[in-house]
Design a protein around this motif. Structure first.
Motif, short mmCIF file in Angstrom:
data_model
loop_
_atom_site.label_atom_id
_atom_site.label_comp_id
_atom_site.label_asym_id
_atom_site.label_seq_id
_atom_site.Cartn_x
_atom_site.Cartn_y
_atom_site.Cartn_z
N TRP A 7 10.44 -9.40 -20.16
CA TRP A 7 9.82 -8.24 -20.01
C TRP A 7 10.06 -7.31 -20.96
N SER A 8 9.28 -6.34 -21.47
CA SER A 8 9.23 -4.94 -22.00
C SER A 8 9.61 -3.94 -21.37
N GLY A 9 10.96 -3.39 -21.53
CA GLY A 9 11.06 -2.16 -20.63
C GLY A 9 10.12 -1.11 -20.88
N ILE A 10 9.60 -0.98 -21.73
CA ILE A 10 8.74 0.03 -21.79
C ILE A 10 7.35 0.06 -21.14
N ALA A 11 7.13 -1.44 -20.50
CA ALA A 11 6.06 -1.65 -19.88
C ALA A 11 6.05 -1.51 -18.23
N VAL A 12 7.29 -1.35 -17.77
CA VAL A 12 7.57 -1.38 -16.57
C VAL A 12 6.77 -0.12 -15.95
N PRO A 13 6.41 1.06 -16.68
CA PRO A 13 5.59 2.40 -15.96
C PRO A 13 4.42 1.76 -15.60
N ASP A 14 3.90 0.73 -16.08
CA ASP A 14 2.44 0.12 -16.04
C ASP A 14 2.65 -0.47 -14.45
N LEU A 15 3.65 -1.17 -14.21
CA LEU A 15 3.79 -1.82 -12.87
C LEU A 15 3.87 -0.80 -11.93
N THR A 16 4.57 0.32 -12.13
CA THR A 16 5.11 1.35 -10.96
C THR A 16 3.78 2.24 -10.78
N THR A 17 3.13 2.64 -11.89
CA THR A 17 2.05 3.23 -11.51
C THR A 17 1.12 2.69 -10.67
N GLU A 18 0.77 1.38 -10.88
CA GLU A 18 -0.07 0.64 -10.07
C GLU A 18 0.20 0.65 -8.48
N VAL A 19 1.59 0.52 -8.31
CA VAL A 19 2.19 0.67 -6.96
C VAL A 19 2.12 2.21 -6.25
N ARG A 20 2.30 2.94 -7.19
CA ARG A 20 2.26 4.33 -6.81
C ARG A 20 1.07 4.93 -6.39
N GLU A 21 0.14 4.44 -7.25
CA GLU A 21 -1.15 4.88 -7.12
C GLU A 21 -1.83 4.36 -5.64
N GLN A 22 -1.35 2.99 -5.39
CA GLN A 22 -1.87 2.40 -4.23
C GLN A 22 -1.11 3.12 -3.07
N VAL A 23 0.07 3.50 -2.96
CA VAL A 23 0.64 4.34 -1.96
C VAL A 23 -0.05 5.64 -1.74
N VAL A 24 -0.47 6.38 -2.68
CA VAL A 24 -1.07 7.45 -2.56
C VAL A 24 -2.29 7.37 -2.00
N SER A 25 -3.11 6.39 -2.58
CA SER A 25 -4.62 6.35 -2.09
C SER A 25 -4.39 5.73 -0.61
N VAL A 26 -3.62 4.98 -0.23
CA VAL A 26 -3.92 4.62 1.44
C VAL A 26 -2.87 5.42 2.19
N SER A 27 -2.13 6.24 1.65
CA SER A 27 -1.43 7.12 2.64
C SER A 27 -2.19 7.96 3.61
N ALA A 28 -2.07 7.85 4.85
CA ALA A 28 -2.82 8.83 5.59
C ALA A 28 -1.80 9.81 6.23
N ALA A 29 -0.44 9.75 6.06
CA ALA A 29 0.49 10.47 6.99
C ALA A 29 0.56 11.68 6.20
N ASP A 30 0.65 11.83 4.76
CA ASP A 30 0.81 13.26 4.12
C ASP A 30 0.12 12.97 3.08
N GLY A 31 -1.32 12.76 3.12
CA GLY A 31 -2.09 12.67 1.78
C GLY A 31 -1.96 13.79 0.83
N ASP A 32 -1.91 15.08 1.33
CA ASP A 32 -1.93 16.18 0.52
C ASP A 32 -0.76 16.23 -0.34
N ALA A 33 0.47 16.22 0.21
CA ALA A 33 1.46 16.12 -0.73
C ALA A 33 1.54 15.05 -1.87
N LEU A 34 1.51 13.93 -1.16
CA LEU A 34 1.30 12.78 -2.16
C LEU A 34 0.45 12.76 -3.44
#
Lengths: 294, 88
Positions: A186-213
């Motif tokens: 794995w290319s270390g510099i590609a790791v943000p590609d993975l974390t971006t996808e999961v982070r945006e998933q968390v933000v998109s579905v979060s109902a607890a505190d959507g404004d902050a996220l």
């Protein structure tokens, strides 16, 4: 003065999101700086690996966005990359500063590299090694720093202890070749590609505190720090577990990457998003002062 | 024994998920495997035919010490070849 390389590159849209440079773009620039530094001051990178049996793996990456900067803000970027030896030859530390021509820096990066001894020229299998005295002799006194950069885990512990968890999610990826480098690792510099996808998933579905996220979708990232523990390889399955916290100034995302096969820890990633007041930003920075490394 | 290869060596066996080899010991199995896949031999074994130190071997998920590669294995034992790290 520690030796560096400076180079220029025109900007293009693929380097940016609407609000900032992609983390991967900045890391790519800095790793290009590594190759340029080798070519200018030591031996070209392919020959270092092939003829000298020496390579590196990325042990850590730390990127700070120093001020707002988007695609339309300049025509050209200038990158300056400096290399130092640390921890008595166990580590190499790359410091990169990216600035629009004639203007203050917009991003600073510290990349920690672990030297490795290559055992074969086919799959580039390797073992960690310390730089020998012959290599260390190539570096001047001011190019050697005595200590290793700090580890990420204390920051993670502090975050988890002090700030409320807002949301979490996990996703499993198969590591395909667009995320790998020449050794099918794995290319270390590609790791943000993975974390971006999961982070945006968390933000998109979060109902607890959507404004902050939601600041994580609307505002630029301020800093991303990655610490690598073990590599993954082409077609490996990786689980990214993301936990979102309400930090003192804005959302903070903690990602733990692990092998889906055996659960072994692969990497830890922290991403800080601050709801910037651009005019009030004081320019304080973790690693850099007035655009230069501390 | 059933070989499972992980990491960058996978392409040297055509990305096959499992390779069945009939041999009495791990070491003999490695040699048989390398006969079938000569490109693998260059990477896996040194000039003396011994397993290179950069690669690890596990039998049924238990990692072997290098001195244990002559241990006997059964036909249904799973032998994993693992490359821990690659450089570049």
């Amino acid at each position: 003065m520690a030796r560096s390389v400076t180079f220029e590159l025109p900007v293009d849209t693929s380097m940016f999101t609407p609000v900032q440079l992609h983390a991967r773009s900045v890391f790519t620039i800095v790793m290009s700086g590594w190759a340029r530094w080798l070519r200018e001051h030591w031996v070209p990178f392919p020959r270092l690996v092939r003829d000298h049996g020496l390579g590196v793996v990325i042990a850590g990456l730390d990127l700070e966005y120093l001020r707002p900067f988007t695609f339309f803000d300049a025509d050209t970027l200038t990158a300056t990359v400096t290399l130092r030896v640390a921890a008595r030859g166990k580590l190499l530390v790359l410091t990169g500063v990216v600035a629009p021509d004639g203007d203050a820096a917009v991003a600073g990066v510290e990349a920690v590299l672990r030297p490795v001894r290559i055992s074969d020229g086919v799959v580039l299998a390797a073992t960690p090694t310390d730089l020998g005295t012959d290599v260390l002799a190539r570096f001047a006194e001011d190019e050697v720093v005595p200590v290793a950069p700090p580890r990420l885990e204390p920051t993670v512990d502090e975050l988890e202890a002090a700030h409320p968890l807002v949301a979490s999610s996990s996703q499993t990826f198969t590591l395909h070749r667009h995320l790998c480098e020449a050794a099918d690792q794995w290319s270390g510099i590609a790791v943000p590609d993975l974390t971006t996808e999961v982070r945006e998933q968390v933000v998109s579905v979060s109902a607890a505190d959507g404004d902050a996220l939601s600041a994580a979708l609307l505002r630029p990232m301020q800093r991303i720090a990655i610490e690598f523990r073990r590599p993954a390889f082409f077609l490996d399955e990786i689980t990214v577990e993301c936990r979102a916290f309400r930090g003192a100034q804005g959302p903070v995302f903690l990602h733990r990457l692990s092998s889906a096969l055996d659960g072994d820890a692969l990497a830890t990633v922290l991403e800080w998003f601050t709801p910037w007041d651009d005019e009030a930003r004081d320019g304080s920075s973790h690693h850099f002062e007035q655009g230069a490394p501390r | 024994m059933i070989f499972v290869i992980r990491g960058p060596m996978r392409r040297l066996v055509g990305f096959k998920d499992q390779l069945t080899v009939d041999a009495p010991t791990v070491h003999e199995g490695l040699k048989e495997l390398c006969l079938e896949y000569p490109d693998l031999r260059r990477v896996l074994l040194d000039a003396c035919g011994q397993l290179r130190g950069v690669h690890r071997v596990a039998v049924n998920r238990t990692m072997l010490d290098r001195s244990e590669v002559d241990r006997s294995v059964a036909a249904d034992d799973v032998v994993e070849l693992v490359t821990a790290l690659a450089g570049g």
